[in-house]
Design an enzyme around this catalytic site. Structure first.
Site, PDB file in Angstrom:
ATOM      1  N   ARG A  23       1.375 -16.252 -14.989  1.00 57.57           N
ATOM      2  CA  ARG A  23       0.593 -17.468 -13.644  1.00 57.57           C
ATOM      3  C   ARG A  23       0.685 -18.372 -14.142  1.00 57.57           C
ATOM      4  O   ARG A  23      -1.010 -18.678 -13.227  1.00 57.57           O
ATOM      5  CB  ARG A  23      -0.456 -16.565 -14.146  1.00 57.57           C
ATOM      6  CG  ARG A  23      -0.180 -14.640 -13.585  1.00 57.57           C
ATOM      7  CD  ARG A  23       0.029 -14.646 -12.098  1.00 57.57           C
ATOM      8  NE  ARG A  23       0.447 -12.610 -11.989  1.00 57.57           N
ATOM      9  CZ  ARG A  23      -0.722 -12.762 -11.691  1.00 57.57           C
ATOM     10  NH1 ARG A  23      -1.596 -12.260 -11.017  1.00 57.57           N
ATOM     11  NH2 ARG A  23       0.130 -10.855 -11.575  1.00 57.57           N
ATOM     12  N   ARG A  27      -3.618 -18.830  -7.776  1.00 62.56           N
ATOM     13  CA  ARG A  27      -5.088 -19.462  -7.190  1.00 62.56           C
ATOM     14  C   ARG A  27      -5.536 -20.326  -7.515  1.00 62.56           C
ATOM     15  O   ARG A  27      -6.544 -21.270  -7.221  1.00 62.56           O
ATOM     16  CB  ARG A  27      -5.541 -18.493  -6.953  1.00 62.56           C
ATOM     17  CG  ARG A  27      -5.523 -17.198  -5.724  1.00 62.56           C
ATOM     18  CD  ARG A  27      -5.264 -16.006  -5.488  1.00 62.56           C
ATOM     19  NE  ARG A  27      -5.810 -14.969  -6.675  1.00 62.56           N
ATOM     20  CZ  ARG A  27      -5.886 -13.288  -7.196  1.00 62.56           C
ATOM     21  NH1 ARG A  27      -6.536 -13.249  -6.159  1.00 62.56           N
ATOM     22  NH2 ARG A  27      -5.758 -13.348  -7.794  1.00 62.56           N
ATOM     23  N   ARG A  36      -0.909 -21.177   0.881  1.00 60.57           N
ATOM     24  CA  ARG A  36      -1.524 -19.361   0.232  1.00 60.57           C
ATOM     25  C   ARG A  36      -1.540 -19.210   2.016  1.00 60.57           C
ATOM     26  O   ARG A  36      -1.419 -18.430   2.446  1.00 60.57           O
ATOM     27  CB  ARG A  36      -2.046 -19.159  -0.221  1.00 60.57           C
ATOM     28  CG  ARG A  36      -2.005 -17.198  -0.147  1.00 60.57           C
ATOM     29  CD  ARG A  36      -1.555 -16.492  -0.220  1.00 60.57           C
ATOM     30  NE  ARG A  36      -1.934 -15.188   0.032  1.00 60.57           N
ATOM     31  CZ  ARG A  36      -1.688 -14.396   0.559  1.00 60.57           C
ATOM     32  NH1 ARG A  36      -1.787 -15.772   2.215  1.00 60.57           N
ATOM     33  NH2 ARG A  36      -2.174 -13.232   1.033  1.00 60.57           N
ATOM     34  N   ASP A  73       7.242 -11.420  -7.079  1.00 58.75           N
ATOM     35  CA  ASP A  73       6.096 -10.759  -8.101  1.00 58.75           C
ATOM     36  C   ASP A  73       6.807  -9.385  -8.372  1.00 58.75           C
ATOM     37  O   ASP A  73       7.704  -8.980  -7.730  1.00 58.75           O
ATOM     38  CB  ASP A  73       5.400  -9.892  -7.035  1.00 58.75           C
ATOM     39  CG  ASP A  73       3.749  -9.409  -7.450  1.00 58.75           C
ATOM     40  OD1 ASP A  73       3.193 -10.358  -7.715  1.00 58.75           O
ATOM     41  OD2 ASP A  73       3.676  -8.091  -7.516  1.00 58.75           O
ATOM     42  N   TYR A 149       2.777   1.377 -11.121  1.00 59.44           N
ATOM     43  CA  TYR A 149       2.127   0.883 -10.085  1.00 59.44           C
ATOM     44  C   TYR A 149       2.900   1.474  -8.318  1.00 59.44           C
ATOM     45  O   TYR A 149       2.138   2.173  -7.905  1.00 59.44           O
ATOM     46  CB  TYR A 149       3.079  -0.335  -9.434  1.00 59.44           C
ATOM     47  CG  TYR A 149       1.837  -1.749 -10.249  1.00 59.44           C
ATOM     48  CD1 TYR A 149       0.555  -2.268  -9.998  1.00 59.44           C
ATOM     49  CD2 TYR A 149       2.390  -2.368 -11.313  1.00 59.44           C
ATOM     50  CE1 TYR A 149      -0.127  -2.793 -10.281  1.00 59.44           C
ATOM     51  CE2 TYR A 149       1.419  -3.188 -11.752  1.00 59.44           C
ATOM     52  CZ  TYR A 149      -0.171  -3.361 -11.864  1.00 59.44           C
ATOM     53  OH  TYR A 149      -0.325  -3.926 -12.559  1.00 59.44           O
TER      54      TYR A 149
HETATM   55  O1  CP3 Z   1       2.762 -18.301 -12.063  1.00 61.29           O
HETATM   56  C1  CP3 Z   1       3.740 -17.257 -12.270  1.00 61.29           C
HETATM   57  O2  CP3 Z   1       3.510 -16.621 -13.099  1.00 61.29           O
HETATM   58  C2  CP3 Z   1       4.670 -16.881 -11.217  1.00 61.29           C
HETATM   59  C3  CP3 Z   1       4.287 -15.974 -10.270  1.00 61.29           C
HETATM   60  C4  CP3 Z   1       4.350 -14.370 -10.388  1.00 61.29           C
HETATM   61  C5  CP3 Z   1       2.948 -14.079  -9.914  1.00 61.29           C
HETATM   62  N1  CP3 Z   1       3.177 -12.025 -10.555  1.00 61.29           N
HETATM   63  C6  CP3 Z   1       2.479 -14.310  -8.808  1.00 61.29           C
HETATM   64  C7  CP3 Z   1       0.931 -13.422  -8.260  1.00 61.29           C
HETATM   65  C8  CP3 Z   1       4.514 -13.392 -11.900  1.00 61.29           C
HETATM   66  C9  CP3 Z   1       5.392 -13.831 -12.567  1.00 61.29           C
HETATM   67  C10 CP3 Z   1       3.966 -12.281 -11.803  1.00 61.29           C
HETATM   68  C11 CP3 Z   1       3.872 -11.510 -12.440  1.00 61.29           C
HETATM   69  C12 CP3 Z   1       3.222  -9.542 -12.165  1.00 61.29           C
HETATM   70  N2  CP3 Z   1       2.308  -9.202 -10.516  1.00 61.29           N
HETATM   71  C13 CP3 Z   1       2.341  -9.092 -12.582  1.00 61.29           C
HETATM   72  C14 CP3 Z   1       3.334  -8.991 -14.205  1.00 61.29           C
HETATM   73  C15 CP3 Z   1       2.018  -9.773 -15.308  1.00 61.29           C
HETATM   74  C16 CP3 Z   1       0.941 -10.164 -15.713  1.00 61.29           C
HETATM   75  O3  CP3 Z   1      -0.012 -10.869 -14.677  1.00 61.29           O
HETATM   76  O4  CP3 Z   1       0.647  -9.019 -16.145  1.00 61.29           O
HETATM   77  C17 CP3 Z   1       1.839  -7.947 -12.430  1.00 61.29           C
HETATM   78  C18 CP3 Z   1       1.071  -6.435 -13.240  1.00 61.29           C
HETATM   79  C19 CP3 Z   1       2.177  -7.853 -11.451  1.00 61.29           C
HETATM   80  C20 CP3 Z   1       1.611  -7.155  -9.588  1.00 61.29           C
HETATM   81  C21 CP3 Z   1      -0.039  -7.916  -9.393  1.00 61.29           C
HETATM   82  N3  CP3 Z   1       0.641  -9.298  -8.319  1.00 61.29           N
HETATM   83  C22 CP3 Z   1      -0.992  -7.673  -9.086  1.00 61.29           C
HETATM   84  C23 CP3 Z   1      -1.505  -7.097  -9.903  1.00 61.29           C
HETATM   85  C24 CP3 Z   1      -1.678  -8.649  -8.256  1.00 61.29           C
HETATM   86  C25 CP3 Z   1      -2.765  -8.648  -7.615  1.00 61.29           C
HETATM   87  C26 CP3 Z   1      -3.800  -8.838  -8.977  1.00 61.29           C
HETATM   88  C27 CP3 Z   1      -4.508 -10.271  -8.061  1.00 61.29           C
HETATM   89  O5  CP3 Z   1      -3.928 -11.210  -9.422  1.00 61.29           O
HETATM   90  O6  CP3 Z   1      -4.536 -10.657  -6.967  1.00 61.29           O
HETATM   91  C28 CP3 Z   1      -0.506  -8.935  -7.930  1.00 61.29           C
HETATM   92  C29 CP3 Z   1      -0.238 -10.212  -7.074  1.00 61.29           C
HETATM   93  C30 CP3 Z   1      -0.545 -11.845  -7.082  1.00 61.29           C
HETATM   94  N4  CP3 Z   1       0.869 -12.124  -7.576  1.00 61.29           N
HETATM   95  C31 CP3 Z   1      -0.708 -12.537  -6.815  1.00 61.29           C
HETATM   96  C32 CP3 Z   1       0.543 -14.194  -7.666  1.00 61.29           C
HETATM   97  C33 CP3 Z   1      -0.152 -15.697  -7.844  1.00 61.29           C
HETATM   98  C34 CP3 Z   1      -2.205 -13.357  -6.091  1.00 61.29           C
HETATM   99  C35 CP3 Z   1      -2.066 -13.239  -5.268  1.00 61.29           C
HETATM  100  C36 CP3 Z   1      -2.208 -14.175  -3.741  1.00 61.29           C
HETATM  101  O7  CP3 Z   1      -2.155 -15.215  -4.073  1.00 61.29           O
HETATM  102  O8  CP3 Z   1      -2.925 -13.656  -2.455  1.00 61.29           O
END
Ligand code: CP3
Length: 344
Positions: A23, A27, A36, A73, A149
């Site tokens: 990550r 944000r 975004r 994602d 999910y």
């Molecule tokens: O920089 C990076 O790591 C690359 C991008 C990336 C994202 N999600 C962007 C993201 C990666 C590799 C993921 C993987 C991901 N997504 C996982 C596995 C890794 C982990 O963190 O456990 C999981 C479980 C998800 C599912 C997911 N995506 C959730 C549960 C959420 C919402 C929770 C949150 O943090 O808001 C997301 C959204 C998400 N994925 C965001 C980002 C930058 C935030 C959304 C936004 O910017 O509006």
């Protein structure tokens, strides 16, 4: 020019451990929040190659890590299979939950890759812009984690529906896992074709799998994806991240075919050095809260991890993702420390 991160994946011991952060885009970066704002929904960002490539590169410009992770994602796979996926600010992902094998008839892996074409275009654009010594990592969610999910309809505390389905209707649940194996294998092959140097499988909720289901829900689908991908791309390099499984990670490292295993912050680096590194590379595992706290204590914690793992193939990372409250200055201080090699 060689890429230190790929050298480590090949089992080499690098003079300075290569690093990237899960990550690392997102944000906590003001420049991410700017981009975004330009799209109505998070998935639009994932499917707009210009913007997704830009946010992939943002942390590279700031911190110069050894790896860039594709911005996308894990939930693009259910979306591509035909399940509705929405991200709501403050709530997280919301999916129209599938409850039984009957619901699987609404899903299809027939054209996931055409739906995901914008993601492959992002890979191509990032690849063209990355410095030569920086590895480009693709990724996908592992079938168990993505299934949670899909079945719970979002994030869950106890994964009750998923676990119940797996026990009550083993054949139906296995069909869901197989669908995910098929879609994910094709997705990763296309990421590699588009220029990804290696891929990571995120099994974030592997921690929830009961011991008697571990082989079936974690090991077998992971092994199958890796075998499928290598049938098309024999040199494909894999990092597996089965979060929170404790010492079962030994079995995971030995039996899935991964080149590198990502460890969460609960696992002791000394255990990883002894039990895992003889067989594969290790990636991890600074507590994201140590990064949020920052300062000398963060650097001392990072140095202890490096000291424990640097005598084997090792990629420095966090034990889970950067949290949104993290000051970018802390990430910068950590990156500078790792780049300097002064933690020897
Ligand atoms: O920089 C990076 O790591 C690359 C991008 C990336 C994202 N999600 C962007 C993201 C990666 C590799 C993921 C993987 C991901 N997504 C996982 C596995 C890794 C982990 O963190 O456990 C999981 C479980 C998800 C599912 C997911 N995506 C959730 C549960 C959420 C919402 C929770 C949150 O943090 O808001 C997301 C959204 C998400 N994925 C965001 C980002 C930058 C935030 C959304 C936004 O910017 O509006």
């Amino acid at each position: 020019m060689s890429k230190p991160l790929l050298n480590a994946l090949q089992g080499q011991i690098e003079p300075r451990p290569p690093f990237w952060f899960m990550r690392q885009a997102g944000r906590y970066l003001p420049e991410y929040r700017e981009i975004r704002k330009r799209v109505p929904s998070f998935l639009d960002l994932c499917y707009t190659p210009d913007l997704a490539a830009e946010v992939t590169l943002q942390p590279i410009r700031r911190f110069h890590p050894d790896g860039a992770i594709l911005f996308s994602d894990i939930l693009v796979i259910p979306d591509a299979l035909g399940q509705s996926v929405r991200f709501t600010e403050g709530v997280g992902p919301q999916l129209e939950a599938i409850a039984s094998a009957d619901d699987l008839t609404r899903l299809s892996a027939a054209d996931t890759n055409s739906h995901l074409a914008p993601v492959f275009e992002t890979v191509r654009r990032v690849k063209a812009e990355l410095p030569e010594d920086v590895a480009l990592l693709g990724f996908a969610g592992a079938p168990w984690t993505v299934a949670t999910y899909m079945v719970e309809g979002g994030t869950s505390r106890d994964f009750a529906q998923t676990k119940l389905w797996a026990r009550r209707d083993p054949d139906g649940f296995d069909r869901l896992l197989e669908l995910l194996v098929t879609a994910t294998s094709g997705y990763l092959v296309s990421q590699l074709d588009a220029g990804a140097d290696a891929v990571q499988l995120f099994d974030t909720w592997a921690s929830a799998v009961p011991a008697d289901q571990f082989e079936r829900c974690v090991i077998a689908p992971t092994r199958q994806i890796i075998a499928n991908v290598r049938a098309a791309k024999p040199a494909a390099k894999f990092i597996g991240f089965p979060r929170g499984i404790g010492p079962a990670i030994k079995k995971y490292a030995a039996e899935t075919g991964v080149d590198c295993v990502g460890i969460d912050s609960a696992l002791s680096p000394a255990f990883a050095a002894e039990a895992l590194q003889p067989g594969c590379a290790v990636q991890g595992n600074l507590d994201p809260m140590a990064l949020l706290a920052g300062g000398e204590a963060m650097l001392a914690a990072a140095a202890a991890i490096v000291a424990a793992l640097r005598d084997g193939p090792f990629i420095f990372n966090l034990g889970h993702g950067v949290v949104p409250q993290t000051p970018p200055q802390h990430v910068e201080a950590l990156a500078e420390f790792l780049r300097s090699g002064t933690q020897k």
